[in-house]
Design a protein around this motif. Structure first.
Motif, PDB file in Angstrom:
ATOM      1  N   UNK A 545      33.634 -22.667 -41.886  1.00 51.92           N
ATOM      2  CA  UNK A 545      34.885 -22.252 -41.004  1.00 51.92           C
ATOM      3  C   UNK A 545      36.092 -22.579 -41.650  1.00 51.92           C
ATOM      4  N   UNK A 546      36.246 -23.752 -42.528  1.00 53.95           N
ATOM      5  CA  UNK A 546      37.428 -24.319 -42.933  1.00 53.95           C
ATOM      6  C   UNK A 546      38.176 -23.107 -43.926  1.00 53.95           C
ATOM      7  N   UNK A 547      37.324 -22.105 -44.454  1.00 59.15           N
ATOM      8  CA  UNK A 547      38.030 -21.099 -45.076  1.00 59.15           C
ATOM      9  C   UNK A 547      39.216 -20.157 -44.186  1.00 59.15           C
ATOM     10  N   UNK A 586      40.988  -9.854 -41.252  1.00 54.77           N
ATOM     11  CA  UNK A 586      40.126  -9.258 -40.329  1.00 54.77           C
ATOM     12  C   UNK A 586      38.546  -9.030 -41.087  1.00 54.77           C
ATOM     13  N   UNK A 587      38.958  -8.853 -42.255  1.00 56.06           N
ATOM     14  CA  UNK A 587      37.733  -8.395 -42.931  1.00 56.06           C
ATOM     15  C   UNK A 587      37.026  -9.605 -43.624  1.00 56.06           C
ATOM     16  N   UNK A 588      37.296 -10.985 -43.190  1.00 50.82           N
ATOM     17  CA  UNK A 588      36.962 -12.160 -43.925  1.00 50.82           C
ATOM     18  C   UNK A 588      35.431 -12.342 -43.544  1.00 50.82           C
ATOM     19  N   UNK A 589      34.709 -13.175 -44.336  1.00 47.74           N
ATOM     20  CA  UNK A 589      33.370 -13.400 -44.152  1.00 47.74           C
ATOM     21  C   UNK A 589      32.976 -14.022 -42.665  1.00 47.74           C
ATOM     22  N   UNK A 590      33.996 -14.743 -42.159  1.00 51.07           N
ATOM     23  CA  UNK A 590      33.384 -15.453 -40.993  1.00 51.07           C
ATOM     24  C   UNK A 590      34.824 -15.497 -40.104  1.00 51.07           C
ATOM     25  N   UNK A 591      34.561 -15.439 -38.688  1.00 48.24           N
ATOM     26  CA  UNK A 591      35.473 -15.323 -38.014  1.00 48.24           C
ATOM     27  C   UNK A 591      35.139 -16.080 -36.584  1.00 48.24           C
ATOM     28  N   UNK A 787      43.367 -21.100 -52.554  1.00 44.25           N
ATOM     29  CA  UNK A 787      42.306 -21.533 -53.484  1.00 44.25           C
ATOM     30  C   UNK A 787      41.140 -22.303 -52.787  1.00 44.25           C
ATOM     31  N   UNK A 788      41.254 -23.116 -51.826  1.00 42.16           N
ATOM     32  CA  UNK A 788      40.379 -23.732 -50.969  1.00 42.16           C
ATOM     33  C   UNK A 788      39.495 -22.616 -50.308  1.00 42.16           C
ATOM     34  N   UNK A 793      34.063 -19.845 -49.781  1.00 45.74           N
ATOM     35  CA  UNK A 793      33.356 -18.669 -50.081  1.00 45.74           C
ATOM     36  C   UNK A 793      32.569 -18.868 -51.101  1.00 45.74           C
ATOM     37  N   UNK A 794      33.089 -19.367 -52.416  1.00 44.74           N
ATOM     38  CA  UNK A 794      31.918 -19.529 -53.630  1.00 44.74           C
ATOM     39  C   UNK A 794      30.956 -20.480 -53.105  1.00 44.74           C
ATOM     40  N   UNK A 795      31.080 -21.551 -52.289  1.00 45.88           N
ATOM     41  CA  UNK A 795      29.940 -22.538 -52.014  1.00 45.88           C
ATOM     42  C   UNK A 795      29.067 -21.637 -51.126  1.00 45.88           C
ATOM     43  N   UNK A 796      29.589 -20.756 -50.175  1.00 48.35           N
ATOM     44  CA  UNK A 796      28.692 -20.167 -49.317  1.00 48.35           C
ATOM     45  C   UNK A 796      27.741 -19.201 -49.849  1.00 48.35           C
ATOM     46  N   UNK A 797      28.389 -18.598 -50.938  1.00 52.40           N
ATOM     47  CA  UNK A 797      27.682 -17.377 -51.406  1.00 52.40           C
ATOM     48  C   UNK A 797      26.385 -18.226 -52.422  1.00 52.40           C
TER      49      UNK A 797
END
Length: 817
Positions: A545-547, A586-591, A787-788, A793-797
């Protein structure tokens, strides 16, 4: 000057010329009497009296003009009137008249005098008595004089002339009729005793002038006293409004905006003067009952519990009781009491419905809700105006009066502009950021520790009963689950306390707490904020959720964590989206949908920072979770304080404590300077975040090797700094996407080479992502945050891909003996 006014002035000048031409055939006579009357008229032109219910004056020389109509020729009477009005335009005037204004007034009196003379002659020919004949002439003079003036004034101010005439000029007629009576009396006396006796009119007129002037002065004094009383009343209202603002910090601007809205909607809906006074006062004071509601409920950045909402619902009743004692001369109290009633009867406190709700309350209810939706509040962000208006329309006929909503829909854009540009007009917010040095603290409210020293309580730890079955007792299964969970939590907290006691470095201290809490608390983001003066900075943040958050600092008192840092109260299931640094689209991978937050206290009792956990679940945290955080808070605060003190020397020097690289503060300073130059030169600047994923590895040699390579690799124009033990940030000057991608590939190869040389296997490879100025942000904080988020998101993928791969090829099960 409009065309209509120019046309009217031209017509009056033509009519004046025609009047003089009509008067010319009548022979003039008795020039001595004319000269005497002229001197009297000119001298009396300065004797002006104010007319009630208007801002105009009237000279007392009108009776002499009537005498001129009776005793002299029409040409001489016109001369008396014209010279009289010319003198009035030049003597004792507040604002000089223009030549056009003087010409219009002279022409107007010329025409009026001729009309009066014609009416008088007509009356005499038909054997009308002197007094009625002069009264008819005075009335004709009145209409001929006031109608053109109302036309000019009305068209100049934009008001319909007929409306203006009805409001102001009928008050003049009695004075003209009194002048006619005086002129008739003096004329009858002069017929018997000679015309010189007509000069007796002078003391009569002067006596009336002095008496009327004294009466008007007394009326003026009473009016001034009334205005001063009303001003005192208004200052009292503003003082009460400021008292509300001192309790509810969102109220000040809200009150000013609501006052603008209700004033305009009230005018549109035709409220009379008492109703307008009442609704304007209620706009300032409708929330005065919040003085009886605890401040932590008013400013809570999350949903209220049923008990808290019950406490909040008393404020209309308390507010009405307070204002009932003021005894306003207009109906303020019913509006304040009913401003939370609903059109369908579902509101509070009395359940009124429809037109039983006072109209002022119905207007205030609509405006109050609309402005609340369109403004930032502790528990949510502001809605766009159009969305707020859509919500109001959806509730018309159920919660709100449909007619009021219809008026608001027609004018809300215009009214928003007015409200945004309104000035405070003396209603400035109270300054509560003051301190008083004198006075010792009382003994009450303090408790003693074992040493006998007084200690102020800093947190409340209220317990709650466990969930139960229908008979009020926990079921056997629930009891066992609760016992097992409590045992596991107790063991975890014990181990955590032991581990925290040995932690020295900030990153390690916080990481230990995060890892220990993760199995027992349902969070997707773990954040620790450090309080520095009146801001909160992100000291540590991890989890997927830090993203959702940027690296921007937050003002103390704003958002969920800021509210905790301001008052030292806890928050359970608050709204993460109110955080000023929340940046998830709104369209982020996590809310994130709920949060739990507790204050961290310094040994001196001051607030050190805030520990906040965020979750994707709705109402994800329970009161048991809150008790766990409160149980570990004191140990964690002490460990964190010690860790921060051990890092002070390195931070002040601008160097990281774990690596030979600069720290993130130095990075921000250099990046801000570079961005200032890039704005002038239109260069592209890249910010790259790299995470080595060394968490849990005690390989100082590998870390030293990689950071040494980072420092050696960077060009003289590049910058690298340490964010945490295994996270770094690069600043590439003048680097677009191709150049930055090439540099990132080189960095990744360096990390792989270093791991190979040290023979260290890492499950998750280094994660890197870039952000570019100006496309992704305009400040160092914005670029680092983008950037963070991309890096997370890259780490989650990557983690999801590994998980899918494991599902395809599951590990073999061990045999069970």
């Amino acid at each position: 000057m409009t065309n209509r006014i120019k046309l009217l002035v031209a017509l009056m000048l033509l009519a004046a010329g025609f009047s003089i031409k009509m008067a010319a055939p009548v022979p003039s006579h008795d020039w001595i009497r004319f000269c005497v009357y002229l001197v009297v008229v000119l001298l009396s032109s300065s004797l002006k009296v104010a007319i009630p219910n208007g801002d105009r004056t009237m000279s007392v020389n009108f009776p002499f003009i009537l005498l001129g109509i009776v005793q002299l020729s029409p040409e001489q009477a016109i001369a008396l009137g014209a010279l009289s009005v010319f003198a009035q335009c030049r003597i004792k005037v507040l604002k000089p008249f223009t030549l056009v204004q003087i010409a219009f007034n002279v022409a107007n009196v010329t025409v009026s005098t001729m009309v009066a003379w014609l009416c008088f002659v007509f009356s005499v020919k038909h054997h009308v008595e002197m007094a009625p004949a002069l009264a008819l002439a005075a009335t004709a003079y009145f209409f001929a004089n006031t109608v053109p003036i109302s036309g000019v004034v009305g068209w100049s101010t934009g008001e319909p002339p007929l409306t203006l005439w009805r409001r102001e000029f009928p008050w003049y007629l009695p004075f003209y009729l009194v002048g006619a009576v005086l002129a008739a009396i003096v004329h009858l006396i002069s017929l018997k005793y000679g015309w010189i006796t007509s000069l007796l009119l002078i003391p009569m007129v002067y006596t009336i002038y002095r008496a009327y002037h004294s009466q008007m002065k007394a009326m003026h004094d009473r009016q001034v006293h009334l205005e001063e009383t009303e001003a005192l009343h208004l200052r009292t209202i503003e003082g009460l409004a400021m008292a509300i603002e001192a309790k509810d910090h969102n109220t000040h601007e809200h009150l000013l905006r609501v006052r603008v809205y209700v004033a305009e909607i009230g005018k549109t809906m035709g409220l009379d003067k008492p109703q307008m006074q009442a609704i304007l006062t209620a706009a300032l004071l409708h929330d005065i009952g919040k003085l009886a509601v605890p401040e932590h409920i008013i400013n809570k950045p999350g949903k209220l519990t049923p008990e808290e909402f019950d406490k909040m619902k008393i404020h209309p009743v308390v507010g009405a009781d307070i204002l009932e004692r003021v005894r306003f001369p207009y109906p303020v109290v019913p509006i304040v009491r009913s401003h939370h009633e609903a059109w369908d009867g579902s509101g509070y406190p009395d359940g009124l419905a429809g037109e039983d709700i006072p109209l002022g309350a119905r207007i205030l209810t609509v405006v109050d809700c609309f402005d609340a939706l369109a403004s930032d509040r502790p528990y949510r962000k502001a809605l766009p105006l159009d969305k707020a208006m859509e919500f109001m329309k959806s509730k018309a006929g159920s919660q709100f009066d449909p007619k009021v909503v219809e008026v608001l829909e027609q004018r809300y854009i215009e009214l928003e502009s007015l409200a945004s540009n309104t000035k405070e007009d003396g209603l400035a917010p109270l300054n509560t950021e003051i301190s008083v040095s004198r006075g010792a603290a009382p003994g009450a409210g303090f408790q003693e520790d074992n040493s006998g020293a007084p200690q102020e309580r800093t947190a409340e730890k209220n317990g709650d009963a466990p969930s139960s079955s229908g008979n009020g007792l926990p079921t056997s299964v629930e009891s066992l689950n609760l016992i097992a969970a409590a045992s596991e939590a107790a063991q975890t907290l014990f181990e955590m306390s032991e581990t925290l006691g040995g932690a020295l470095r900030t990153e390690e201290t916080i990481a230990i707490l995060s890892s220990r809490l993760r199995p027992i608390l349902p969070f997707q983001c773990f954040a620790v904020y450090l309080k520095e003066n009146e801001t909160l900075s992100t000291l540590y943040m991890d989890g997927e959720g830090a993203q959702c958050f940027s690296a921007a600092t937050m003002p103390v008192g704003e958002g969920l964590s800021g509210w905790v840092a301001h008052g030292g109260k806890v928050i359970l299931n608050g709204n993460p989206k109110v955080e000023p640094n929340y940046a998830a689209a709104t369209g982020a991978a996590i809310q994130l949908n709920s949060a739990i937050s507790v204050p961290l206290f310094h040994l001196r009792g001051e607030i050190l920072g805030v520990l906040t956990l965020y979750s994707t679940g709705v109402d994800a945290f329970g009161k048991d979770h809150l008790r766990m955080l409160q149980a570990v808070e004191s140990k964690f605060s002490l460990a964190l304080q010690n860790a921060l003190q051990s890092n002070t020397t390195g931070n002040e020097a601008g160097n990281d404590t774990d690596t030979p690289l600069p720290n993130v503060r130095t990075f921000f300073v250099e990046t801000d300077a570079e961005l200032a130059m890039a704005r002038r030169s239109a260069d592209v600047v890249a910010v790259v975040v790299c995470k080595l994923n060394l968490a849990g590895l005690a390989n100082a040699s590998l870390l030293h090797s990689i950071t040494r390579d980072f420092a050696q690799y960077c060009d003289p124009d590049d910058t690298v700094a340490a964010i945490s033990r295994d996270e770094f940030v690069f600043l590439f000057r003048g680097a677009g996407v191709p150049q930055c991608s090439s540099k990132m590939e080189t960095i990744a190869e360096m990390v792989r080479t270093a791991r190979s040389d040290k023979q260290v296997e890492i499950q998750i490879p280094a994660s890197m992502a870039a952000a570019y100025y100006p496309a992704d942000g305009k400040t160092a904080e914005e670029l680092l945050g983008v950037a963070q988020r991309r890096m997370y998101l890259q780490r989650r993928a990557h983690a999801e891909a590994v998980l899918q791969e494991q599902k395809k090829f599951p590990a073999p099960m061990a045999a069970v003996a």
